[in-house]
Write a protein that holds these residues in place. Structure first.
Motif, mmCIF file in Angstrom:
data_model
loop_
_atom_site.group_PDB
_atom_site.id
_atom_site.type_symbol
_atom_site.label_atom_id
_atom_site.label_comp_id
_atom_site.label_asym_id
_atom_site.label_seq_id
_atom_site.Cartn_x
_atom_site.Cartn_y
_atom_site.Cartn_z
ATOM 1 N N VAL A 1 0.818 -1.209 0.000
ATOM 2 C CA VAL A 1 0.000 0.000 0.000
ATOM 3 C C VAL A 1 0.853 1.259 0.000
ATOM 4 O O VAL A 1 0.401 2.327 -0.428
ATOM 5 N N THR B 1 -10.337 -4.526 1.912
ATOM 6 C CA THR B 1 -11.367 -5.123 1.066
ATOM 7 C C THR B 1 -11.864 -6.420 1.677
ATOM 8 O O THR B 1 -11.078 -7.300 2.045
ATOM 9 N N SER C 1 -11.962 4.611 1.717
ATOM 10 C CA SER C 1 -11.018 3.676 1.091
ATOM 11 C C SER C 1 -11.607 2.284 1.091
ATOM 12 O O SER C 1 -12.512 1.966 1.888
ATOM 13 N N TYR D 1 -9.293 -1.012 0.098
ATOM 14 C CA TYR D 1 -8.019 -1.448 -0.489
ATOM 15 C C TYR D 1 -7.791 -2.943 -0.240
ATOM 16 O O TYR D 1 -8.056 -3.415 0.862
ATOM 17 N N PRO D 2 -7.363 -3.694 -1.254
ATOM 18 C CA PRO D 2 -6.840 -3.258 -2.557
ATOM 19 C C PRO D 2 -7.838 -3.253 -3.702
ATOM 20 O O PRO D 2 -7.423 -3.164 -4.860
ATOM 21 N N ASP E 1 -7.344 1.677 -5.493
ATOM 22 C CA ASP E 1 -6.118 2.282 -4.992
ATOM 23 C C ASP E 1 -6.447 3.346 -3.943
ATOM 24 O O ASP E 1 -7.546 3.913 -3.933
ATOM 25 N N VAL E 2 -5.501 3.612 -3.064
ATOM 26 C CA VAL E 2 -5.658 4.685 -2.098
ATOM 27 C C VAL E 2 -5.632 6.015 -2.846
ATOM 28 O O VAL E 2 -4.889 6.183 -3.820
#
Length: 520
Positions: free
Chosen positions: A202, A377, A489, A491-492, A495-496
């Motif tokens: 990340v 995620t 957010s 992630y993944p 994207d951040v």
């Protein structure tokens, strides 16, 4: 004991059949056709994944139905010559292959195309070339655009899935180069294999991810975060307004290309079948949920549905969907359903979700975003290195970057079938922010499962954020609760945010999710 009458089908098979394209590049295919001296309608399948993927095609069933079969490797993949550039050559190469098929003595001049994912994209791009003799297409789980819904969603990079596919293409490219005698390709094989198995760091921005070293296409994708001329040029290879043959569409509620398949259906018409499936699984289990014995593609007789379309024997309702929660198939006349009633569920202070809006002057909801510790995620419409992290997953609570809004337990079942959207009113202290929304079903025992999700990437000045959660068909049963999770957010899966700035998000009113409720 009963006897089974099975016709004998003598078959001629040629592996490595060379087929020359208009630019002189030779592509190769496996060709199967009944050895009866007659002409046959031919099924064309084109793949960039090499021979192992083509093994899953039901060649025997095609032949028993009286069809010839051509399984072709895309250029630069498998046994075919040339250089693979995603999506660029597929329409032209497909059209050249159709012309070659029609010139063969075992062809009756009629060709149909079928495929899933990239293979389905090949079929649609072929159809956009309008080659003489093409009669029908079956397109399963495929994008409608190479930017929106494929590499980007809501302006955010579909990071995990794009990274996984790029690493796979790096592996396939290295295999092809090694077969061509490039000794240096063996080193890239090992690197690509490691990238496919691992979770991207990340802390490394997308442009600096090492996957760009094994697959240069990655650098192009991340260098064009907006739909600019690069994506517009690719879009010219899939012109829906040029597709004239009938197309049958197959989708999955948890497929990465759900949006693409539904949009292809909207633009092209044709039959639509949507099951409770992920991109790589149609057995009726998606993540942590098994939707029952009727949920599989086999139970839905999907192969027979596809065969009927390829043979020109149309039948069945225009739309066939699997209604999750009730776990049953249902025929419909259109998509989306006209009888659905858009119903706003408001995000109110204190984590309340209600059809009643918040009072004037109600306090906003505040939550943090830490780019070094993004919300992880848990399931959804995606492909990741961890193949289990897909579909409906148990949603763990407790991450500081998530705010949940929940209804009271439902007294009656509530069916949500159709397109799902949310409108958030919020600000950020960062120079831009992502706003993610997840629709969740909370069971009476406290277990919670994701149903749909979406994201929008917005500049810091924006205060109204429209989030597309694509679509679903799900019944929230009595005693269950509807929950909406909001964060900055995911992630993944995505994207951040590129600002990579720790920030405070302030969610105000009126913010709501709009659910397409089917009247009881």
């Amino acid at each position: 004991m009963g006897q089974i009458d099975v016709p004998v089908v003598p078959v001629t098979t040629v592996h490595g059949q060379p087929i020359e394209m208009r630019d002189g590049t030779v592509l190769r295919a496996s060709v199967h056709h009944p050895a009866d001296g007659q002409g046959h309608r031919t099924v064309l399948v084109r793949s960039p994944y090499g021979e192992p993927t083509l093994r899953s095609e039901p060649v025997t069933s095609y032949l028993q139905a009286g069809l010839a079969v051509v399984l072709q490797h895309c250029r630069g993949r498998g046994d075919s010559d040339g250089e693979f550039t995603p999506w660029v050559d597929e329409g032209r190469d497909g059209a050249d292959t159709v012309a070659w098929i029609r010139a063969q003595p075992w062809s009756n001049g009629e060709v149909v195309a079928i495929g899933m994912s990239y293979l389905a994209g090949c079929a649609l791009q072929l159809a956009a070339e309008r080659p003489e003799g093409l009669k029908a297409v079956v397109a399963t789980m495929t994008p409608h655009d190479f930017y929106d819904g494929l590499n980007y969603l809501g302006g955010a990079l579909a990071f995990g899935s794009a990274h996984q596919w790029a690493a796979l293409q790096g592996l396939l490219g290295a295999l092809h180069e090694a077969r061509s005698g490039d000794a240096a390709a063996f080193g890239r094989l090992g690197t690509a294999s490691q990238l496919m198995a691992g979770v991207p760091d990340v802390a490394v921005p997308p442009a600096d991810q090492p996957v760009g070293e094994v697959f240069p296409g990655w650098r192009e994708w991340v260098a064009h975060p907006e739909r600019d001329a690069y994506w517009a040029e690719l879009a010219e290879t899939l012109r829906h307004d040029r597709i004239e043959v009938p197309v049958m569409h197959t989708a999955g509620w948890f497929d990465i290309f759900l949006k693409g398949t539904l949009e292809n259906h909207r633009r092209l018409g044709g039959r639509l079948i949507v099951g409770p499936w992920t991109h790589l699984g149609r057995d009726g289990t998606a993540g942590d949920v098994n939707f029952g014995p009727r949920a599989s593609a086999q139970a839905a007789m999907l192969e027979a549905e596809h065969f009927g379309h390829l043979l020109g024997n149309e039948g069945g309702a225009p739309v066939k969907i699997f209604v999750m929660g009730r776990n049953e198939w249902r025929d419909e006349e259109e998509w989306p359903l006209k009888r659905a009633v858009p119903t706003d569920f408001h995000l109110r202070p204190g984590g309340v979700l209600s059809t009643e809006p918040a009072a004037d002057g109600a306090a906003p909801t505040v939550f943090p975003h830490d780019p070094a510790d993004p919300v992880p995620t848990l399931g959804g419409n995606l492909l990741l290195a961890d193949a289990r992290n897909v579909g409906a997953r148990i949603q763990e609570s407790g991450h500081p970057g998530v705010r949940a809004f929940t209804t009271e337990p439902l007294a009656e079942a509530l069916e949500v079938t159709g397109e799902v959207t949310a409108v958030l009113h919020g600000t950020t202290t960062a120079p831009g922010s992502d706003w993610t929304v997840k629709l969740v079903d909370v069971h009476p025992d406290g277990r919670a499962f994701n149903v749909a999700d979406g994201i929008v990437r917005a500049p810091s000045a924006a205060v109204r954020h429209e989030v597309d959660l694509i679509a679903t068909s799900h019944v929230f049963l009595p005693g269950h609760r509807i929950r909406v999770d909001v964060a900055a957010s995911n992630y993944p899966r995505f994207d951040v945010h590129p600002s990579r700035t720790a920030s405070t998000q302030t969610l105000g009113h009126p913010s709501a999710i709009t659910l397409p409720v089917i009247p009881a």
